[in-house]
Write an enzyme that holds these catalytic residues in place. Structure first.
Site, mmCIF file in Angstrom:
data_model
loop_
_atom_site.group_PDB
_atom_site.id
_atom_site.type_symbol
_atom_site.label_atom_id
_atom_site.label_comp_id
_atom_site.label_asym_id
_atom_site.label_seq_id
_atom_site.Cartn_x
_atom_site.Cartn_y
_atom_site.Cartn_z
ATOM 1 N N PRO A 2 0.816 -1.212 0.000
ATOM 2 C CA PRO A 2 0.000 0.000 0.000
ATOM 3 C C PRO A 2 0.851 1.264 0.000
ATOM 4 O O PRO A 2 1.873 1.352 0.682
ATOM 5 C CB PRO A 2 -0.801 -0.104 1.298
ATOM 6 N N LYS A 33 -2.772 -5.498 5.518
ATOM 7 C CA LYS A 33 -1.445 -5.717 4.934
ATOM 8 C C LYS A 33 -0.403 -5.403 6.000
ATOM 9 O O LYS A 33 -0.606 -4.531 6.853
ATOM 10 C CB LYS A 33 -1.205 -4.786 3.736
#
Length: 120
Positions: A2, A33
């Site tokens: 990300p 994540k």
């Protein structure tokens, strides 16, 4: 992987280390994540207007391999807009957000791609 990028006309002094670490933790949890892959990039002191005024404003880009989509983006937007208002004083009517879902073969890391590393 990300990646959250914030361009804003706020001065650099408003973007504290705590703001950056807060964004990183939030994005990691939001997208499920590992934070070790999360990157935050805040560009303060930008020459920007929104709606014809130079009151605090921002444009945010959230890029990820997966974990984005029609319904998920609504939830992500709600969290990010709330964070920006609470921590930077940018109201939700002074900011746009752009979501970009990338294929793992289009993102490089450690001399190869995420597709090569993780097979997805």
């Amino acid at each position: 992987m990300p990646f959250l990028e914030v361009s804003t006309n706020l001065p650099k002094e408003k973007v504290t280390p705590e703001v950056l670490s807060g964004l990183s933790k939030m994005v990691s949890e939001m997208l499920d994540k590992s934070e070790s892959y999360c990157m935050m990039h805040v560009l303060p002191d930008q020459l920007m207007t929104f709606g014809g005024t130079s009151e605090p404003c921002a444009v945010v880009r959230l890029i990820s391999i997966g974990r984005l989509g029609v319904e998920l983006n609504k939830k992500h937007a709600a969290k990010i807009f709330a964070f920006m208002d609470k921590h930077l004083g940018i109201s939700n009517d002074r900011m746009f957000m752009v979501f970009q879902d990338l294929d793992s073969s289009t993102v490089g890391y450690k001399g190869t791609t995420f597709h090569e590393l993780y097979g997805r």
